[in-house]
Enzyme design. Structure first.
Site, PDB file in Angstrom:
ATOM      1  N   GLY A 219     -93.590   6.199  52.174  1.00 37.22           N
ATOM      2  CA  GLY A 219     -94.118   7.608  52.977  1.00 37.22           C
ATOM      3  C   GLY A 219     -93.236   7.729  54.087  1.00 37.22           C
TER       4      GLY A 219
ATOM      5  CG  ASN B  22    -100.647   6.337  44.302  1.00 36.43           C
ATOM      6  OD1 ASN B  22    -101.861   6.899  44.179  1.00 36.43           O
ATOM      7  ND2 ASN B  22    -100.235   5.564  45.170  1.00 36.43           N
TER       8      ASN B  22
ATOM      9  CE  LYS C 267     -99.424   6.681  48.515  1.00 39.47           C
ATOM     10  NZ  LYS C 267     -98.595   6.256  49.318  1.00 39.47           N
TER      11      LYS C 267
HETATM   12  C1  PEP Z   1     -96.480   5.124  46.685  1.00 36.10           C
HETATM   13  O1  PEP Z   1     -97.352   4.770  47.915  1.00 36.10           O
HETATM   14  O2  PEP Z   1     -97.021   4.527  45.752  1.00 36.10           O
HETATM   15  C2  PEP Z   1     -95.261   5.737  47.030  1.00 36.10           C
HETATM   16  C3  PEP Z   1     -94.244   5.526  46.300  1.00 36.10           C
HETATM   17  O3  PEP Z   1     -95.367   6.778  48.194  1.00 36.10           O
HETATM   18  P1  PEP Z   1     -94.122   7.801  48.627  1.00 36.10           P
HETATM   19  O4  PEP Z   1     -93.441   8.304  47.445  1.00 36.10           O
HETATM   20  O5  PEP Z   1     -94.976   8.961  49.442  1.00 36.10           O
HETATM   21  O6  PEP Z   1     -93.272   6.959  49.481  1.00 36.10           O
END
Ligand code: PEP
Length: 254
Positions: free
Chosen positions: A176, A9, A11
């Site tokens: 995150g 993802n 984002k």
């Molecule tokens: C997400 O937001 O789908 C996610 C898993 O983010 P991260 O891996 O950066 O924690």
């Protein structure tokens, strides 16, 4: 056959050049490694790069997902993108119910259910996110919290819809933050989610359900997480932005 999935993802990150580098890097890794038949790799770029991703990956086994779609099929909904438009491009998956969309865009379970239905009608696979915040975890309310998220959304689907459903357990406190759920914490929740599906549908359906873990998953912890009986792969945020990191996580499925 139950699938294992590693989905990235992105984002709202990367520019066109960076996107191209990651897409090519992941495609070349997947092409040159003997990927197990049950493993699927999905990359979910922002909308403007979906065409690019579909084009660059058209001869690859890497699939393309979107990060959102409209709950409506078409019409006067400025700024929205329908599920059938995504399917037209060659997109096969869509992430719905992500905690960032629930929080910043106030998406309710009812709206997410409508989006899920729209996506499934267009033939898309839905990566459906659930997960509790830190406060809920500290109060040991995580099971009830996740149960309620499922009850008011995907438990309203028919059992035949579940063939195109993937659940992603993403504890908000791990997204995150660099704070990962321990493999045991992830496995316990995944077991619980599967059990809830067995109760609401039936055991064979629940057994076939792919349940991903998301939240600071990286090459260094992916092997331990994916080794858990109920963890069928990961939804990866930050570590999907560099081909080297993302392929390091894919390697944990080999
Ligand atoms: C997400 O937001 O789908 C996610 C898993 O983010 P991260 O891996 O950066 O924690």
């Amino acid at each position: 056959m139950k699938k294992r999935i590693v989905a990235g993802n992105w984002k709202m990150n990367l520019n066109k050049e960076e996107a191209t580098t990651v897409l090519q890097g992941v495609a070349s890794y997947v092409a040159s490694n003997n990927m197990p038949a049950d493993v699927e790799v999905v990359i979910c770029p922002p909308y403007p790069y979906l065409s690019l991703a579909c084009e660059l990956l058209k001869d690859s086994d890497v699939k393309v997902g979107a990060q959102n779609c409209s709950h409506e099929a078409k019409g006067a909904f400025t700024g929205e993108v329908s599920a059938s438009m995504l399917a037209d491009l060659g997109v096969t998956h869509v992430i719905l119910g992500h905690s960032e969309r629930r929080k910043y865009f106030k998406e309710s379970d009812a709206l997410i259910l409508k989006k899920t239905r729209a996506a499934m009608s267009a033939g898309l696979n839905v990566i459906f996110c659930v997960g509790e915040d830190l406060h809920t975890r500290e109060d040991e309310g995580q099971y009830l919290f996740v149960k309620n998220q499922l009850k008011d959304s995907v438990f309203m689907l028919s059992s035949s819809d579940l063939a195109s459903l993937v659940v992603a357990y993403e504890p908000i406190w791990a997204i995150g933050t660099g704070k990962t759920a321990s493999p045991e914490q992830a496995n316990e929740m995944h077991y619980y989610i599967r059990d809830q599906f067995a109760e609401n549908f039936d055991q064979p359906t629940a057994d076939k359900l792919t349940i991903l873990y998301g939240g600071s998953c990286k090459p260094a912890n992916a092997t331990d997480l994916f080794a858990q009986a109920n963890v069928d792969g990961g939804l990866i945020g930050g570590a999907s932005l560099k081909a080297e990191d993302f392929t390091g996580i894919i390697a944990a499925t080999l």
